[in-house]
Design a protein around this motif. Structure first.
Motif, PDB file in Angstrom:
ATOM      1  N   VAL A 335      51.024 -42.933  -0.410  1.00  0.00           N
ATOM      2  CA  VAL A 335      50.475 -42.160  -1.533  1.00  0.00           C
ATOM      3  C   VAL A 335      50.749 -40.679  -1.305  1.00  0.00           C
ATOM      4  N   TYR A 343      49.358 -41.090  -7.072  1.00  0.00           N
ATOM      5  CA  TYR A 343      47.955 -41.184  -7.492  1.00  0.00           C
ATOM      6  C   TYR A 343      47.807 -41.854  -8.858  1.00  0.00           C
ATOM      7  N   GLU A 350      49.902 -46.857  -5.643  1.00  0.00           N
ATOM      8  CA  GLU A 350      48.483 -46.721  -6.000  1.00  0.00           C
ATOM      9  C   GLU A 350      47.790 -48.074  -5.838  1.00  0.00           C
TER      10      GLU A 350
END
Lengths: 381, 259
Positions: A335, A343, A350
């Motif tokens: 991430v 995000y 994610e």
């Protein structure tokens, strides 16, 4: 010492990878988004043999070893962890409990249906107020008029509402502490036995998790699985295999996160260079790659010990602890490497990040694994 | 119905292919191999036909020792048996030499239908099926996008530029299948384990009655002279938008007679 997989194991890993690459991955994203169970995809697992991996051939399974099994779990979870956990909870827990501790009649009755994927299996040990702590287990089974009557509820059960069969642990002798818990096989449709509403979860949205509710659920004598009073002892052995599977799931998730990071770093440019050319990010990749390799070796070694009939509890706990924390770290770094793109739901990392967390919790939390490992090293009973 | 599928085992599609500059052949040593995805479609179609009409599927592969993994792959999908033509005397065969070896192996047992991919996915000559049909003395039905069998009559839809032609012939014959014909099945775990127990017959060039004048490097009448990279594409034209960008792009496309 031999680090080489056998030709069979290599072929099996390749078959699992082909399936995962062809059928999982992005294809699961819509199910994850809607929080629905991918029946259409899970249906494909049975005919390929993925729902009876450890079940002997004579009961309709593939009769494979634990190393092959760990490789399959890793590959499927690399493709998608929701489908992966659906598959291994079915194999390692419900199905394996019956395979290892079931009577001949129980094996003949249930294993062919489980191995073919006609029914999915659930396994209920955990309760809202008890997990690894057996003394706190409250579900009770009483012998009344020639049958067992079960009351209580089981929490956080994988395949609870989609499953056709469940193995449930209940207290049969309230006075005795160590030998007071027994295992039962419950079929869907048993009066007084039902699943609650599926939970809404942080991750693994395309897997089914719900409560199992027992309200005067009646089980015939033939539904007692293993000896009376031996349920918790047997459950700990079942969990040993479950931990190897959860470790393999961690490796698969970590590998997926690493793969996404590598892909993104080679694509995305900043300041006229690809991200792959930045030292700081290279360090992240190197560290994660090394840890994924360690996690995989620990997992395969635990599987190998199991295959060679040696105690695997300690090795399984170490593998599960390390692989799950590696999954979380790899996902978190993935991430970070993706930045803003990591995000949002458009990129797979994610979802991988949300899915990874469960590996540090299920089949005994990281803290329980540390306890198991420390007790063995310190020789505490 | 006895179906023979001619298959090739090729480097995994994820592998970057290297060419040995001395022999001008593809380097296959220490490269992960798989059943050619094109051949897998022929195997799949053959399996579907025998599932419907009964019979057997025998896979014939010419290739080095490491081709076994691809052969087992075809057996894991469900093929009945396999023939592996592995002999240093066959290495370096050209398309015709390959067709001769395959034909000799196929003739060792009665067959009804021979199936091939239209072309392999590593060298793409597309020559072998036609040569093979000639050597076996059977008609070739090529570029099949579907295959149906009724009695002894095989009917295919032959892919053409604008659609398809319907073509049929009597068995025995040879069919080549296109990429779009089907989606090959995944091997099952039981299939993978069961594949080990299936027979792989091996023949040398001598056992096929073929000598150095017909097969191998010495028998090859077709020679690869050079192997080169495709020419680099010329650099594109960059049009800076100074307010006239749209007009410039339109002029550019008009020059190419695209608008």
């Amino acid at each position: 010492m031999d680090f080489e997989l056998t030709d069979d194991q290599k072929r099996i890993r390749r078959a699992a990878r082909e399936f995962a690459e062809g059928e999982l991955g992005d294809a699961i994203a819509p199910y994850d988004e809607r929080q629905t169970f991918p029946h259409e995809i899970v249906k494909k697992l049975g005919p390929l043999g993925f729902l009876g991996v450890l079940v002997p051939d004579e009961y309709g399974g593939a009769g494979l070893d634990y190393v092959s099994y760990a490789l399959i779990v890793e590959e499927l979870c690399r493709g998608d962890a929701s489908v992966g956990i659906t598959m291994w909870a079915h194999n390692s827990l419900c199905t394996n409990h019956i395979t290892v501790f079931g009577s001949e009649a129980q094996k003949r009755r249930y294993l062919p249906r489980l191995a073919s994927g006609d029914v999915l299996g659930a396994w209920g040990l955990t309760e809202a107020g008890s997990g690894s702590d057996a003394a706190a287990l409250r579900t009770r089974a009483e012998w009344r008029d020639g049958e067992w009557v079960l009351n209580g509820s089981k929490a956080f059960i994988t395949n609870a509402s989609v499953g056709g069969l469940a193995v449930v642990l209940a207290r049969t002798d309230p006075e005795q502490r160590s030998r007071s818990i027994s295992a039962f096989i419950l079929e869907r449709g048993t009066p007084g036995f039902r699943a609650g509403q599926p939970y809404r979860k942080l991750g693994l949205h395309a897997s089914d998790t719900a409560e199992l509710i027992l309200e005067d659920a009646r089980v015939p004598a033939a539904g007692l699985l293993g000896e009376r009073g031996m349920g918790f002892v047997h459950a700990l052995q079942v969990l040993e295999g479950g931990r190897i599977a959860m470790a393999a799931m961690g490796v698969g998730i970590a590998e997926a996160a690493l793969g996404q990071s590598v892909k993104y770093m080679n694509q995305r440019t900043a300041f006229g260079r690809t991200l792959a050319e930045f030292n700081g990010l290279q360090g992240m990749i190197a560290e994660v790659a090394a840890e994924v390799e360690v996690a995989r070796l620990l997992t395969l070694r635990a599987a190998y010990l199991k295959d060679t009939g040696r105690p695997a509890r300690h090795a399984a706990a170490m593998a599960k602890l390390f692989a799950s924390e590696t999954a979380m770290k790899a996902a978190s770094k993935a991430v970070q490497i993706h930045g803003g793109a990591g995000y949002i739901t458009e990129f797979p990392v994610e979802r991988i990040f949300r899915d990874a967390k469960l590996t540090e919790i299920g089949e005994g939390t990281s803290e329980i694994q540390r306890l198991v490992i420390a007790r063995e090293i310190l020789q505490l009973s | 119905m006895n179906i023979v599928v001619c298959a090739k085992v090729v480097p995994l599609s994820s592998v970057t292919i290297r060419i040995d500059p001395a022999t001008r052949r593809m380097v296959r040593k220490d490269v992960s191999q798989e059943l050619d995805p094109q051949a897998a479609k022929a195997v799949e179609e053959a399996l579907r036909l025998t599932e419907k009409h009964g019979g057997s599927v025998t896979v014939v592969v010419m290739g080095g020792e490491d081709a076994t993994i691809g052969i087992r792959g075809a057996l894991a999908m469900g093929a009945t048996a396999a023939i592996h033509l592995s002999d240093p005397a066959l290495a370096g065969s050209d398309a015709l030499g390959t067709a001769k070896a395959l034909a000799a192996a196929i003739r060792k047992a009665p067959f009804d239908l021979v199936m091939c991919a239209t072309e392999s996915s590593d060298s793409y000559t597309g020559l072998v099926p036609g040569q093979l049909a000639q050597l076996l003395g059977v008609p070739p039905l090529t570029f099949a996008t579907s295959v149906t069998v009724e009695g002894r009559t095989v009917t295919i839809k032959r892919q053409s530029e604008g659609g398809y032609d319907v073509v049929s012939a009597e068995l025995p014959l040879l069919v080549t299948v296109t990429t779009g014909i089907n989606e090959p099945r995944y091997p099952t775990l039981k299939g993978i384990m069961g594949a080990k127990k299936k027979e792989i017959k091996r023949y040398t060039a001598a056992e096929l009655g073929l000598g150095p004048a017909e097969v191998g490097e010495s028998g090859a009448r077709e020679k690869v002279l050079t192997v080169g990279r495709p020419p680099a594409r010329p650099a594109g034209t960059i049009i800076q938008d100074d307010g006239e960008g749209g007009k410039k792009i339109a002029a550019f496309l008009a020059d190419l007679k695209l608008i």
